[in-house]
Write a protein that holds these residues in place. Structure first.
Motif, short mmCIF file in Angstrom:
data_model
loop_
_atom_site.label_atom_id
_atom_site.label_comp_id
_atom_site.label_asym_id
_atom_site.label_seq_id
_atom_site.Cartn_x
_atom_site.Cartn_y
_atom_site.Cartn_z
N LEU A 5 0.85 -1.19 0.00
CA LEU A 5 0.00 0.00 0.00
C LEU A 5 0.88 1.24 0.00
O LEU A 5 1.84 1.33 0.78
CB LEU A 5 -0.90 -0.01 1.24
CG LEU A 5 -1.75 1.24 1.47
CD1 LEU A 5 -2.77 1.41 0.35
CD2 LEU A 5 -2.45 1.15 2.84
N ALA A 19 -7.23 -5.09 -12.36
CA ALA A 19 -7.98 -4.34 -11.36
C ALA A 19 -9.36 -4.98 -11.21
O ALA A 19 -9.84 -5.65 -12.13
CB ALA A 19 -8.11 -2.89 -11.79
N PRO A 26 -4.02 6.27 -8.05
CA PRO A 26 -5.03 5.32 -7.57
C PRO A 26 -5.46 4.32 -8.64
O PRO A 26 -5.74 3.16 -8.33
CB PRO A 26 -6.19 6.24 -7.16
CG PRO A 26 -5.52 7.51 -6.75
CD PRO A 26 -4.38 7.66 -7.70
N THR A 57 -3.94 0.80 -8.91
CA THR A 57 -4.33 -0.25 -7.97
C THR A 57 -4.80 -1.49 -8.71
O THR A 57 -5.68 -1.42 -9.57
CB THR A 57 -5.44 0.25 -7.04
OG1 THR A 57 -4.93 1.32 -6.23
CG2 THR A 57 -5.96 -0.87 -6.14
N GLN A 61 -0.47 -7.79 -4.68
CA GLN A 61 -1.40 -6.68 -4.63
C GLN A 61 -0.66 -5.35 -4.51
O GLN A 61 0.24 -5.20 -3.69
CB GLN A 61 -2.35 -6.82 -3.44
CG GLN A 61 -3.33 -5.68 -3.28
CD GLN A 61 -4.41 -5.67 -4.35
OE1 GLN A 61 -5.07 -6.67 -4.58
NE2 GLN A 61 -4.59 -4.53 -5.00
N ALA A 111 -1.81 -1.38 -3.97
CA ALA A 111 -2.92 -0.49 -3.66
C ALA A 111 -2.38 0.93 -3.50
O ALA A 111 -1.44 1.15 -2.74
CB ALA A 111 -3.63 -0.93 -2.40
N SER A 171 -3.48 4.72 -2.54
CA SER A 171 -4.53 5.54 -1.92
C SER A 171 -4.42 6.99 -2.37
O SER A 171 -3.33 7.49 -2.62
CB SER A 171 -4.42 5.46 -0.39
OG SER A 171 -3.18 5.99 0.04
#
Length: 117
Positions: A11, A40, A87, A90, A112, A114, A116
């Motif tokens: 993240l 995605a 974003p 992601t 993954q 991600a 933000s």
């Protein structure tokens, strides 16, 4: 058979950077191209970047100038340096390998990423 193991997802805030790595093992002599795809939620898997054993590189238009793919043939690894993340980057990122970048036939389990806002 070729086995691919990814690492480096996580993240990050928009504008940040991440580096993904993928190590190949097994029948590595068959690998002429490696690359990264992403998927995605609710979208099709798409090619992000690919690199051939001859050094040819292809990027998706959406990542040009922000992502850099590199390959260490001696270590059987391919990396994806991702900068200025958005974003919309992601997704689950998959390492891929095969005889050409249009015919990848080995896939990693995915990692993954991600971003933000």
């Amino acid at each position: 058979q070729v086995q691919l193991v990814e690492s480096g997802g996580g993240l990050v805030q928009a504008g940040g950077s991440l580096r993904l790595s993928c190590t190949a093992s097994g029948s590595i002599y068959s690998i002429k191209a490696m690359g990264w795809y992403r998927q995605a939620p609710g979208k099709q898997r798409e090619l992000v970047a690919a690199i051939t054993s001859g050094g040819s590189i292809n990027y998706a238009d959406s990542v040009k100038g922000r992502f850099t793919i590199s390959r260490d043939t001696a270590k059987n690894t391919v990396s994806l340096q991702m900068s200025s993340l958005k974003p919309e980057d992601t997704a689950v990122y998959y390492c891929a390998a095969g005889p050409t970048w249009t015919s990848f036939d080995s896939w990693g389990q995915g990692t993954q990423v991600a971003v933000s806002s």
